[in-house]
Design a protein around this motif. Structure first.
Motif, mmCIF file in Angstrom:
data_model
loop_
_atom_site.group_PDB
_atom_site.id
_atom_site.type_symbol
_atom_site.label_atom_id
_atom_site.label_comp_id
_atom_site.label_asym_id
_atom_site.label_seq_id
_atom_site.Cartn_x
_atom_site.Cartn_y
_atom_site.Cartn_z
ATOM 1 N N ASN A 218 -15.454 -18.776 12.822
ATOM 2 C CA ASN A 218 -16.856 -17.924 12.555
ATOM 3 C C ASN A 218 -17.751 -19.026 12.158
ATOM 4 O OD1 ASN A 218 -18.757 -15.567 12.461
ATOM 5 N ND2 ASN A 218 -18.842 -16.409 10.328
ATOM 6 N N THR A 219 -17.471 -19.800 11.364
ATOM 7 C CA THR A 219 -18.012 -21.180 11.076
ATOM 8 C C THR A 219 -18.493 -22.143 12.368
ATOM 9 O OG1 THR A 219 -17.279 -21.295 8.921
ATOM 10 C CG2 THR A 219 -18.392 -23.389 9.765
ATOM 11 N N LEU A 220 -17.620 -22.047 13.342
ATOM 12 C CA LEU A 220 -17.707 -22.971 14.649
ATOM 13 C C LEU A 220 -18.551 -22.213 15.585
ATOM 14 C CD1 LEU A 220 -17.189 -25.228 16.429
ATOM 15 C CD2 LEU A 220 -15.192 -24.155 17.223
ATOM 16 N N GLU A 221 -18.462 -20.851 15.466
ATOM 17 C CA GLU A 221 -19.447 -20.175 16.426
ATOM 18 C C GLU A 221 -20.852 -20.196 15.865
ATOM 19 O OE1 GLU A 221 -16.340 -16.495 17.768
ATOM 20 O OE2 GLU A 221 -17.899 -16.313 16.140
ATOM 21 N N ASN A 222 -21.195 -20.250 14.489
ATOM 22 C CA ASN A 222 -22.356 -20.319 13.947
ATOM 23 C C ASN A 222 -23.120 -21.816 14.189
ATOM 24 O OD1 ASN A 222 -22.612 -17.742 12.929
ATOM 25 N ND2 ASN A 222 -21.586 -18.205 10.966
ATOM 26 N N ALA A 276 -14.697 -31.663 21.113
ATOM 27 C CA ALA A 276 -14.064 -30.748 21.251
ATOM 28 C C ALA A 276 -13.137 -30.331 19.575
ATOM 29 C CB ALA A 276 -12.728 -31.053 22.232
ATOM 30 N N PHE A 277 -12.494 -29.299 19.719
ATOM 31 C CA PHE A 277 -11.676 -28.833 18.575
ATOM 32 C C PHE A 277 -10.274 -28.043 19.063
ATOM 33 C CE2 PHE A 277 -16.142 -28.651 17.602
ATOM 34 C CZ PHE A 277 -16.123 -29.339 16.344
ATOM 35 N N THR A 291 -14.138 -32.577 10.118
ATOM 36 C CA THR A 291 -12.570 -33.358 10.115
ATOM 37 C C THR A 291 -11.676 -33.108 11.302
ATOM 38 O OG1 THR A 291 -11.496 -31.923 8.686
ATOM 39 C CG2 THR A 291 -12.803 -33.605 7.744
ATOM 40 N N LEU A 292 -12.066 -31.970 12.147
ATOM 41 C CA LEU A 292 -11.357 -31.601 13.086
ATOM 42 C C LEU A 292 -11.729 -31.693 14.567
ATOM 43 C CD1 LEU A 292 -10.784 -27.897 11.724
ATOM 44 C CD2 LEU A 292 -8.994 -29.805 11.711
#
Length: 329
Positions: A218-222, A276-277, A291-292
């Motif tokens: 969810n953090t990545l989407e935001n 990318a992640f 970090t990812l």
């Protein structure tokens, strides 16, 4: 006298018969006229009804736009008439006409894997019938779309009507311990009620650890919406890392991925920038996204997917090889 009476009666009979025939003819003609009038009235009524139906319930323009986009996607011209930044028309190698004709976000499978390409209003996907999940889901996210509040979050999880063959069902996820995790997020589709509803198709859903779904994912989407608002248009592709040793769940044997990926690019300062992640299907707690972050080409090696393949090869190589964190964090 008797003969005269007989003659008069005979004349009257002939007149009566003639009158009856005339009456019958007039009656038939009248019936025919009435039938023709009724047919005309019914025909006019049908045309008026169809006109009112089309007026009151016009065809959804999005459907026509979708058909137009699909026609453009599947019928590229043979010769290049547009050059990406950093290229000339003479050196460009991709068959494109304008940026609007190029689906930059689209991906291409390199690994041998089941695939059905499906296009919805807000995103496209490659569907895998073996595992009933997507190989990849891709979409464009503009600044206007990222901040839109036109449509509230709304939808229920249902099979994708475009999927042919085997599909996941809502009950496949019930009491499994996994969330129904969105790939193309509903939060990116608030610009359209239809696009919002289509994010709840099960073809766009994967089994996710609840704390991943509500946490780092969810953090990545935001963060993507924040990047779109900051930098402008993003092109995004995401999905599960599909492996042969994946466990399956539910009656329809839905694949449970061990990892997910998300690759993103945007254009700024005369250059394409990529990030990318690779994210494991677990709880990350308070782990920082920074970090990812990894280069896109590392995700390509793991997934067997060529991302942003419609960009010229020279641009792909530069963009996918490194992550310039100064542009992202």
């Amino acid at each position: 006298m008797v003969q005269k009476k007989g003659k008069k009666k005979s004349v009257r009979k002939r007149k009566t018969a003639k009158t009856n025939r005339k009456a019958k003819g007039d009656g038939f003609l009248l019936s025919t006229k009435r039938f023709v009038v009724r047919v005309l009235l019914v025909t006019v009524g049908i045309f008026v009804g169809l006109y009112l139906l089309d007026y009151l319930y016009p065809k959804e323009p999005a459907a026509a736009e979708t058909k137009r986009q699909l026609a453009k996607f599947f019928s590229f011209p043979k010769e290049n008439t547009f050059a990406f930044p950093g290229e000339t028309k003479e050196t460009a190698t991709k068959p494109v006409v304008s940026r609007g004709d190029v689906r930059i976000e689209m991906a291409a499978l390199q690994a041998k894997r089941p695939e059905q390409l499906i296009h919805h209003e807000g995103y496209s996907l490659s569907y895998n019938n073996d595992y009933k999940i997507a190989n990849w889901v891709a979409w464009e996210l503009t600044r206007e779309e990222a901040v839109s509040t036109k449509a509230a979050r709304d939808g229920r999880f249902v099979p994708d009507p475009e999927v042919k063959g085997a599909t996941a069902l809502h009950e496949d996820y019930t009491r499994t311990g996994f969330d129904r995790g969105h790939l193309a997020p509903a939060g990116d589709m608030k610009w359209s009620a239809k696009a919002m509803r289509e994010t709840f198709y099960l073809s766009n859903i994967c089994p996710q650890h609840p704390k991943l779904n509500k946490g780092l994912w969810n953090t990545l989407e935001n963060k993507c919406r924040a990047w779109a608002n900051q930098h402008g248009t993003l092109w995004i592709a995401t999905g599960p890392v599909i492996t042969e040793d994946m466990r399956v769940m539910g009656k329809n044997r839905v694949g449970v991925p061990k990892q997910f990926y998300k690759v993103i690019c945007y254009y700024s300062h005369n250059k394409y920038h990529g990030i990318a992640f690779l994210i494991e299907n677990k709880d990350y707690g308070k782990t920082s996204l920074r970090t990812l972050a990894i280069p896109i080409d590392r995700v390509e090696k793991v997934t067997g997917i060529d991302f942003f393949y419609q960009l010229p090869e020279s641009i792909q190589q530069d963009m996918e090889a490194v992550v310039d964190e100064s542009f992202w964090f």
